[in-house]
Write an enzyme that holds these catalytic residues in place. Structure first.
Site, short mmCIF file in Angstrom:
data_model
loop_
_atom_site.label_atom_id
_atom_site.label_comp_id
_atom_site.label_asym_id
_atom_site.label_seq_id
_atom_site.Cartn_x
_atom_site.Cartn_y
_atom_site.Cartn_z
N SER A 1 -8.03 -5.31 -4.14
CA SER A 1 -9.27 -5.88 -3.63
C SER A 1 -10.00 -6.60 -4.77
CB SER A 1 -10.13 -4.78 -2.98
OG SER A 1 -11.17 -5.34 -2.20
N ASP B 1 -4.68 -8.17 7.12
CA ASP B 1 -5.91 -7.86 6.40
C ASP B 1 -7.09 -8.63 7.01
OD1 ASP B 1 -7.96 -7.41 4.54
OD2 ASP B 1 -6.57 -7.37 2.85
N HIS C 1 -6.21 -4.01 4.94
CA HIS C 1 -6.70 -4.01 3.56
C HIS C 1 -6.39 -2.66 2.92
CE1 HIS C 1 -8.90 -5.88 0.36
NE2 HIS C 1 -9.77 -4.88 0.27
#
Length: 306
Positions: A170, A244, A277
């Site tokens: 991330s 995602d 994610h």
């Protein structure tokens, strides 16, 4: 702490990087009534290294927290590769003085790799003054701070400056790609789920720190990893979940396009199906870990691609 209903008693749980944990029963005034349990560090039985906490001065004199994990059989006469694991997002410290159960870090230690974690200034949770260093320029100050910590560590003869790698997911993926494209201090980077241009991320987060492109176009251009792709040194591996819905997979595809246009070949990428994610599927997570270890062996330990 966890209180009972009338707050006359509470459970106090504590640990540190060298203490796996104690649980105490205390009265409402904080006096210990009884120690309920105490964990023992299995360092000797499992040949675990020991974390060391440090304060590192940056180029402008600010002190940052760093943690170093050395192998149990550490030999200062040897030269070790260095693996940096980071997040580096706003007000989210990477270094915390609590017991770490990350077995992969110890696995790396046992294979001759020193693990480094560092909290860059914007991640320190020291308040708005610290976090504001990223305002309108997210990702730039963070790289400078990480380079300062890496240079501090590799000033020691036992930490090989030519064999430093970095990884993160991330914001950590963004940080990893930035470090590979904006500096020459890293031989390997593994970036997961990263934002490579803030115009491709959600407004509530991005506009808080970057404002809008119409208000801060210069900042958006300066912080874009796509624009920095031509500066890639070392080997960059990117991976991303196809589904995602936090950091859209277009980030990885646009980054790959930018690297191609820049004539760069020292990179690879992996798109994980049925993944959002963060890799939740056990088999896909194992695949990502195997890939990480293969790349570390190949680029930092000189053990070839197999």
């Amino acid at each position: 702490v966890s209180y009972n209903a009338d707050r006359s008693l509470f459970l106090d749980r504590l640990s540190s990087l060298t203490n796996p944990g104690i649980v105490r029963l205390c009265d409402g005034d904080g006096k210990e009534v009884r120690e309920l349990c105490r964990a023992e560090a299995p360092a000797a039985e499992y040949a675990l290294g020991t974390w060391e906490l440090h304060r590192v001065k940056t180029r402008d004199g600010l002190e940052l927290d760093a943690a170093v994990l050395k192998p149990a059989d550490f030999d200062p006469e040897k030269s070790y590769a260095v693996w940096v694991s980071t997040y580096s997002g706003p007000a989210a410290p990477s270094v915390r003085n609590r017991w770490s159960t990350n077995s992969f870090f110890h696995f790396l230690n046992q294979n001759g790799v020193i693990v480094l974690q560092a909290t860059v200034r914007t991640s320190t949770s020291r308040g708005p003054e610290a976090t504001s260093a990223l305002y309108r320029r997210v990702g730039l100050q963070e790289v400078e701070d990480m380079v300062d910590v890496v240079e501090w560590l590799t000033a020691n003869p036992w930490a090989d400056a030519a064999r430093v790698g970095i990884t993160g997911y991330s914001f950590g993926g963004t940080m990893t790609a930035n470090c590979l494209c904006r500096t020459d201090r890293f031989k390997l980077g593994i970036a997961g789920g990263g934002v490579y241009d803030w115009r491709m991320y959600d407004t509530i987060y991005t506009e808080r720190y970057m404002r809008t492109p119409s208000d801060n176009l210069e900042g958006y251009e300066a912080t874009s990893v796509l624009g920095a792709a031509k500066g890639l040194t070392g080997f960059l591996h990117m991976h991303h979940g196809i589904m995602d819905d936090n950091v859209h997979v277009q980030n990885m595809f646009q980054m790959s396009h930018a690297l191609m246009k820049a004539g760069k070949t020292s990179w690879s990428m992996m798109a994980y199906p049925q993944t959002r994610h963060g890799i939740r599927d056990r088999d896909l997570s194992w695949h990502a870990r195997q890939t990480e270890w293969r790349l570390i062996r190949e680029h930092l330990l000189g053990q070839g691609a197999n």
